[in-house]
Design a protein around this motif. Structure first.
Motif, short mmCIF file in Angstrom:
data_model
loop_
_atom_site.label_atom_id
_atom_site.label_comp_id
_atom_site.label_asym_id
_atom_site.label_seq_id
_atom_site.Cartn_x
_atom_site.Cartn_y
_atom_site.Cartn_z
N GLN B 6 -8.27 -6.68 -7.26
CA GLN B 6 -7.76 -8.04 -7.08
C GLN B 6 -7.83 -8.77 -8.41
OE1 GLN B 6 -10.09 -8.70 -2.98
NE2 GLN B 6 -8.64 -10.37 -3.41
N CYS B 23 -3.12 -8.40 -5.32
CA CYS B 23 -3.93 -7.32 -4.75
C CYS B 23 -3.19 -5.99 -4.91
CB CYS B 23 -4.18 -7.60 -3.27
SG CYS B 23 -4.96 -6.24 -2.36
N VAL B 32 -1.83 -3.98 3.96
CA VAL B 32 -2.65 -4.89 3.16
C VAL B 32 -2.90 -6.16 3.98
CG1 VAL B 32 -2.80 -6.33 1.11
CG2 VAL B 32 -1.82 -4.04 0.94
N TRP B 34 -5.15 -9.96 4.13
CA TRP B 34 -5.82 -11.00 3.34
C TRP B 34 -6.75 -11.80 4.26
CZ3 TRP B 34 -5.37 -11.83 -1.90
CH2 TRP B 34 -4.34 -11.15 -2.57
N SER B 74 0.43 -6.50 -3.15
CA SER B 74 0.65 -7.72 -2.38
C SER B 74 0.23 -8.94 -3.18
CB SER B 74 -0.14 -7.67 -1.07
OG SER B 74 0.02 -8.86 -0.32
N CYS B 91 -8.92 -9.18 -0.17
CA CYS B 91 -7.79 -8.33 0.18
C CYS B 91 -8.36 -7.01 0.67
CB CYS B 91 -6.92 -8.13 -1.05
SG CYS B 91 -5.70 -6.82 -0.91
#
Lengths: 113, 112
Positions: B6, B23, B32, B34, B74, B91
């Motif tokens: 990250q 990320c 992915v 969050w 992402s 993440c």
């Protein structure tokens, strides 16, 4: 809706004693269950998971967890606690593929020397 | 195998500004997610992306948005920052829905 409860904010145990961190869940259908640990200023680390099969699951660092469907519980256990086990522990559930993970509020474990 | 990364690790912004967090998942992972972590609210789910599509969304205002690229990387964007957005943003990536998630170290966002 999915939900996870960790009834204890804090668990204190003496080094060398067995430890238990409790988790109960609510979900429709068969759950996917997980335990994570978080050390200070770090992300979460995966410990173990239950998907199907044997109710007793063994994971990293000597941890294990027992899935109890009738009690909707997934308690984390370790036979002999270490001071280095002191951390924040999260239980998580995912109802089925395609749904998001839901995490419990966390339990802070302190292992006293 | 490299873990979830990250960037940046730390950010300080002022109210009203916007921020973008990045990320990079573990190679081969297509999902992915969050999360926002605060001392009072614990770990709150923001959204999940799978193969560039948002699959799930948590209960956050529209100021929070995200996207996923074809290489599974992402980004998360927060516009018009508020003091309450100060948090650790985590993440996590996974191979598929039944697999465990692997977390990055997080981005610590401070809004002044």
């Amino acid at each position: 809706a999915q939900s996870v409860a960790q009834p204890e904010d804090q668990v204190n145990v003496a080094e060398g004693n067995p430890l238990t961190v409790k988790c109960t869940y609510s979900v429709s259908g068969n759950p996917y269950l997980f335990w994570y640990v978080q050390y200070p200023n770090r992300g979460l680390q995966f410990l173990l998971k239950y998907i199907t099969g044997d109710n007793l699951v063994k994971g990293s660092y000597g941890f294990e967890a027992e899935f109890n469907k009738s009690q909707t519980s997934f308690h984390l256990k370790k036979p002999s606690a270490l001071v280095s086990d002191s951390a924040l522990y999260f239980c998580a559930v995912r109802a089925r593929y395609g749904q998001n993970f839901v995490f419990g509020p966390g339990t802070r474990l302190s292992v006293l020397p | 195998k490299a873990g979830v990364t990250q960037t940046p690790r730390y950010l300080i912004k002022t109210r009203g500004q916007q921020v973008t967090l990045s990320c990079s998942p573990i190679s081969g992972h297509r999902s992915v997610s969050w999360y926002q972590q605060t001392p009072g609210q614990g770990l709150q789910f923001l959204f999940e992306y799978f193969s560039e599509t948002q699959r799930n969304k948590g209960n956050f205002p529209g100021r929070f948005s995200g996207r996923q690229f074809s290489n599974s990387r992402s980004e998360m964007n927060v516009s018009t920052l508020e003091l309450g957005d100060s948090a650790l943003y985590l993440c996590a990536s996974s191979f598929s829905g039944v697999n465990e998630q692997f977390f990055g170290p997080g981005t610590r966002l401070t809004v002044l």
